[in-house]
Design a protein around this motif. Structure first.
Motif, PDB file in Angstrom:
ATOM      1  N   MET A   1       0.820  -1.205   0.000  1.00 57.36           N
ATOM      2  CA  MET A   1       0.000   0.000   0.000  1.00 57.36           C
ATOM      3  C   MET A   1       0.859   1.262   0.000  1.00 57.36           C
ATOM      4  O   MET A   1       0.532   2.258  -0.650  1.00 57.36           O
TER       5      MET A   1
ATOM      6  N   LEU B   1      -6.905   7.110  -4.467  1.00 58.38           N
ATOM      7  CA  LEU B   1      -7.385   6.605  -3.178  1.00 58.38           C
ATOM      8  C   LEU B   1      -8.444   5.524  -3.372  1.00 58.38           C
ATOM      9  O   LEU B   1      -8.530   4.571  -2.589  1.00 58.38           O
ATOM     10  N   THR B   2      -9.243   5.673  -4.434  1.00 60.92           N
ATOM     11  CA  THR B   2     -10.235   4.641  -4.746  1.00 60.92           C
ATOM     12  C   THR B   2      -9.543   3.337  -5.104  1.00 60.92           C
ATOM     13  O   THR B   2      -9.899   2.259  -4.599  1.00 60.92           O
ATOM     14  N   GLN B   3      -8.529   3.431  -5.969  1.00 58.01           N
ATOM     15  CA  GLN B   3      -7.801   2.233  -6.374  1.00 58.01           C
ATOM     16  C   GLN B   3      -7.110   1.573  -5.191  1.00 58.01           C
ATOM     17  O   GLN B   3      -7.123   0.345  -5.045  1.00 58.01           O
ATOM     18  N   ILE B   4      -6.511   2.373  -4.324  1.00 57.39           N
ATOM     19  CA  ILE B   4      -5.822   1.830  -3.157  1.00 57.39           C
ATOM     20  C   ILE B   4      -6.808   1.141  -2.223  1.00 57.39           C
ATOM     21  O   ILE B   4      -6.527   0.067  -1.677  1.00 57.39           O
ATOM     22  N   SER B   5      -7.980   1.736  -2.030  1.00 61.49           N
ATOM     23  CA  SER B   5      -8.991   1.129  -1.158  1.00 61.49           C
ATOM     24  C   SER B   5      -9.463  -0.210  -1.704  1.00 61.49           C
ATOM     25  O   SER B   5      -9.592  -1.195  -0.964  1.00 61.49           O
ATOM     26  N   VAL B   6      -9.722  -0.251  -3.026  1.00 63.69           N
ATOM     27  CA  VAL B   6     -10.157  -1.502  -3.647  1.00 63.69           C
ATOM     28  C   VAL B   6      -9.070  -2.561  -3.530  1.00 63.69           C
ATOM     29  O   VAL B   6      -9.329  -3.714  -3.160  1.00 63.69           O
ATOM     30  N   SER B   7      -7.844  -2.154  -3.826  1.00 63.50           N
ATOM     31  CA  SER B   7      -6.727  -3.107  -3.776  1.00 63.50           C
ATOM     32  C   SER B   7      -6.501  -3.621  -2.359  1.00 63.50           C
ATOM     33  O   SER B   7      -6.263  -4.821  -2.159  1.00 63.50           O
ATOM     34  N   PHE B   8      -6.567  -2.731  -1.380  1.00 61.98           N
ATOM     35  CA  PHE B   8      -6.345  -3.156  -0.001  1.00 61.98           C
ATOM     36  C   PHE B   8      -7.403  -4.169   0.437  1.00 61.98           C
ATOM     37  O   PHE B   8      -7.079  -5.195   1.044  1.00 61.98           O
ATOM     38  N   THR B   9      -8.654  -3.899   0.119  1.00 55.62           N
ATOM     39  CA  THR B   9      -9.743  -4.797   0.526  1.00 55.62           C
ATOM     40  C   THR B   9      -9.571  -6.183  -0.083  1.00 55.62           C
ATOM     41  O   THR B   9      -9.675  -7.211   0.605  1.00 55.62           O
TER      42      THR B   9
END
Length: 212
Positions: free
Chosen positions: A48, A155-163
């Motif tokens: 991340m 931030l959207t991409q990071i949130s999706v990837s983290f989940t």
């Protein structure tokens, strides 16, 4: 800011990207299987941190590029469509690799786990190309600050990837065992992913032609 419809489409594209096997997914799953869930989660936080580097580099770079060379916007949009088609081929080509075929990795300390996750992502060409080629599909100077739009998408991409990756890290062992028992589903997943990626590429190119 990015319109809601475009934002939702981008979130869907980000989901497809993270579900497409690449260095990040293969490393996280392998680490979780070889050293346990805790090691996988620590590695994930390193990944991340790498995303933040890609995000700010792309946001600042695109802002400067669009201001200096308006034509670059259209060039990157076409590059994004071509890249999606490339990913579609990578998903369906003969002998495509499954992320659940884990590599054997030695045990490492938490600090090294974080660093390896960070470097795996920072040096990941798949992520670099995603930020440079896919972002322009959803960023438009007409919708306000290119920098703020880029950060919103990042931030959207990071949130999706983290989940998604957190789920994979916590359940890697069980999923890998299930796919070993049901190998046919690996092929189904690959072909479905390729079809959707190709469809997204065609849609983006068709929209560009209507706007031209």
């Amino acid at each position: 800011m990015v319109p809601v419809n475009d934002w939702l489409l981008f979130a869907g594209a980000a989901l497809l990207m993270v579900l497409t096997p690449g260095p990040n997914m293969i490393y996280l799953i392998s680490r979780s299987i070889c050293q346990g869930r805790r090691a996988g989660v620590i590695s994930l936080f390193g990944v991340m941190a790498g995303f933040l580097v890609h995000m700010f580099a792309a946001a600042v770079g695109m802002t400067a590029l669009f201001l200096a060379i308006p034509l670059a916007y259209d060039v990157l949009k076409w590059a994004g469509a071509v890249y999606l088609l490339y990913l579609a081929w990578q998903a369906v080509k003969p002998g495509a690799q499954s992320a659940f075929e884990a590599r054997q990795l030695p045990g490492d300390r938490p600090s090294r786990l974080f660093l390896m996750g960070f470097l795996t992502n920072v040096l990941n060409p798949k992520i670099a190309i995603f930020y440079l080629a896919i972002f322009p599909q959803f960023v438009s100077p007409e919708h306000g600050s290119v920098l703020l739009q880029s950060i919103q998408l990042g931030l959207t991409q990071i949130s999706v990837s983290f989940t998604v990756n957190l789920t994979l890290a916590l359940s890697a062992g069980g999923l890998a065992a299930w796919f070993v028992r049901n190998p046919r589903w690996l092929a189904v997943q690959r072909y479905f992913m390729g079809f959707v990626l190709a469809g997204l590429a065609v849609r983006l190119v068709s929209e560009q032609r209507r706007a031209a």
